[in-house]
Design a protein around this motif. Structure first.
Motif, short mmCIF file in Angstrom:
data_model
loop_
_atom_site.label_atom_id
_atom_site.label_comp_id
_atom_site.label_asym_id
_atom_site.label_seq_id
_atom_site.Cartn_x
_atom_site.Cartn_y
_atom_site.Cartn_z
N CYS A 1 21.81 49.84 24.93
CA CYS A 1 21.32 48.62 24.07
C CYS A 1 19.78 48.70 24.11
O CYS A 1 19.07 48.71 22.97
CB CYS A 1 21.77 47.47 24.66
N CYS B 1 25.98 43.46 25.33
CA CYS B 1 25.01 43.04 26.48
C CYS B 1 23.61 42.79 26.24
O CYS B 1 22.93 41.70 26.81
CB CYS B 1 25.43 43.75 27.68
N GLY B 2 22.99 43.67 25.50
CA GLY B 2 21.48 43.48 25.20
C GLY B 2 20.87 44.07 26.04
O GLY B 2 19.53 44.24 25.77
N HIS B 3 21.21 44.61 27.12
CA HIS B 3 20.20 45.14 28.33
C HIS B 3 20.45 46.12 29.16
O HIS B 3 20.07 46.77 29.96
CB HIS B 3 20.04 43.93 29.32
N CYS B 4 21.92 46.86 28.56
CA CYS B 4 22.07 48.16 29.33
C CYS B 4 21.22 49.46 28.62
O CYS B 4 20.51 49.09 27.57
CB CYS B 4 23.69 48.42 28.87
N CYS C 1 27.26 50.49 23.79
CA CYS C 1 27.14 49.57 24.94
C CYS C 1 28.20 49.50 25.75
O CYS C 1 29.45 49.19 25.48
CB CYS C 1 26.88 48.08 24.39
N VAL C 2 27.99 49.57 27.12
CA VAL C 2 29.13 49.60 27.99
C VAL C 2 29.72 48.28 28.20
O VAL C 2 30.79 48.25 28.83
CB VAL C 2 28.56 50.53 29.57
ZN LIG Z 1 24.71 46.98 26.30
#
Ligand SMILES: [Zn+2]
Ligand SMILES: [Zn+2]
Length: 352
Positions: A99, A93-96, A107-108
């Motif tokens: 991450c 996702c890049g933003h959890c 990453c969830v």
């Molecule tokens: Zn993530």
């Protein structure tokens, strides 16, 4: 562009067919549509193929690929149509929370191409076209003039980087590295150990052809059917053991062997996949040795750039692992051969 394309579709366990399906299209501004030039069959594909992970019928398989961008969403900055790119097999996702902490393997929101609804519902890449979500994070643009080869760079998104990370997060210069298992990830780990400055790289397996490939790469092969790997490793290391041991198999017996090869203060690195709740390992021995354990799904996106640079510099060349090149139209036979261990690594060409 035609609206239909050929794709390797899993209908039921051991029932792969080459079907005509709709060409996918981008639906999110971060998506990219890739025309696939090469798509490999990975050991992970055998989990749904053999019915060990249950997925719904009708899934397009495949998650190890490279190709040319034919369409890009308006938010994509990395590539534009005409660029060639390779994709991580896992979309993060890049933003959890994980991450943001630089640990995208946890990453969830992770999704994997071609493994069905449970793993993110992304169509796979054993097809003429595939949509890549979150493209700026998932893709890496290939150099216009490639110094290595497409077949070397194909594995950046999966096995090469998995093997590389397993070594990269465990090694110090001059370490002796032992790798249990000379399958594709084990061989990629062996190449990485050599590239990253191991003083000796030892590979343990029981299959002669795989050990021969390990030796060709510059590693010391040990056939576990012919000699006790513990004796050989101890002898090679002045009775210390290996500083880094990689379990590239993902089976309790391999993990126990890996533990037994470790030197005091060493690092056990486990890229092998474990779904079991528990395994029986000599933990008291690991405690006495004071070892460090690193494990989990590889942080592919963190290391793709390094792997591309080392591949382009000629220090990693996984193309030698490829045993068969076949047309996408031969996918059913390719899966049969791969399951029967008649092939180490198969690359499918969607144009034939
Ligand atoms: Zn993530
Ligand atoms: Zn894979």
């Amino acid at each position: 562009m035609s609206t239909k394309m050929k794709a390797a579709v899993l209908h039921a366990p051991r029932d792969v067919r080459v079907d005509d399906v709709d060409v996918p299209s981008i639906s999110d501004p971060n998506d990219v549509l890739i025309k696939v030039e090469m798509s490999a069959i990975c050991g992970t594909d055998l989990h749904p193929y053999e019915g060990r992970i249950e997925i719904e019928g009708g899934v397009v398989l495949g998650h190890e690929f490279l190709g040319t961008v034919v369409d890009a969403g308006e938010a994509v900055g990395l590539v534009e149509p005409g660029d060639r790119a390779v994709a991580s097999c896992v979309v993060n996702c890049g933003h959890c929370w994980t991450c943001r902490r630089g640990d995208p393997g946890r990453c969830v929101g992770s999704r994997i191409f071609g493994l069905g609804i449970a793993l993110g519902d992304l169509a796979g890449a054993q097809a003429e076209y595939v949509v890549v979500p979150n493209a700026d994070l998932t893709l890496r643009k290939l150099p216009e003039e490639i110094r290595s080869s497409d077949e070397d760079l194909l594995f950046v998104g999966d096995i090469m980087t998995t093997g590389y990370e397993a070594v990269r997060r465990a090694i110090q210069p001059g370490d002796v590295v032992a790798i249990v298992g000379a399958g594709p990830v084990g061989l990629c780990a062996a190449m990485s150990a050599i590239a990253l400055g191991a003083s000796a790289t030892i590979v343990v397996d029981k299959i002669a052809s795989r050990l021969k490939e390990a030796e060709r790469l510059g590693a010391i092969p040990i056939n576990a059917d012919e000699a006790d790997p513990v004796d050989v490793v101890l002898e090679l290391t002045g009775w210390r053991g290996a500083n880094v041991v990689i379990d590239a198999v993902g089976h309790e017996s391999a993990l126990v062997s890996a533990c037994n090869l470790l030197a005091a203060g060493g690092t056990l690195s486990v890229p092998g996949v474990y779904m079991e709740e528990s395994v029986n390992i000599p933990f008291g021995d690991l405690w006495l040795k004071g070892v460090k354990i690193v494990t989990g799904v590889a942080n592919i996106v963190n290391y793709m750039d390094e792997v591309i640079q080392l591949t382009e510099a000629g220090k990693l060349s996984p193309a030698g692992i490829i045993s068969h090149r076949m047309g996408l139209s031969e996918a059913p036979e390719a899966y049969r051969m791969f399951e029967a261990h008649e092939a180490t690594k198969i690359v499918l060409d969607p144009s034939r």
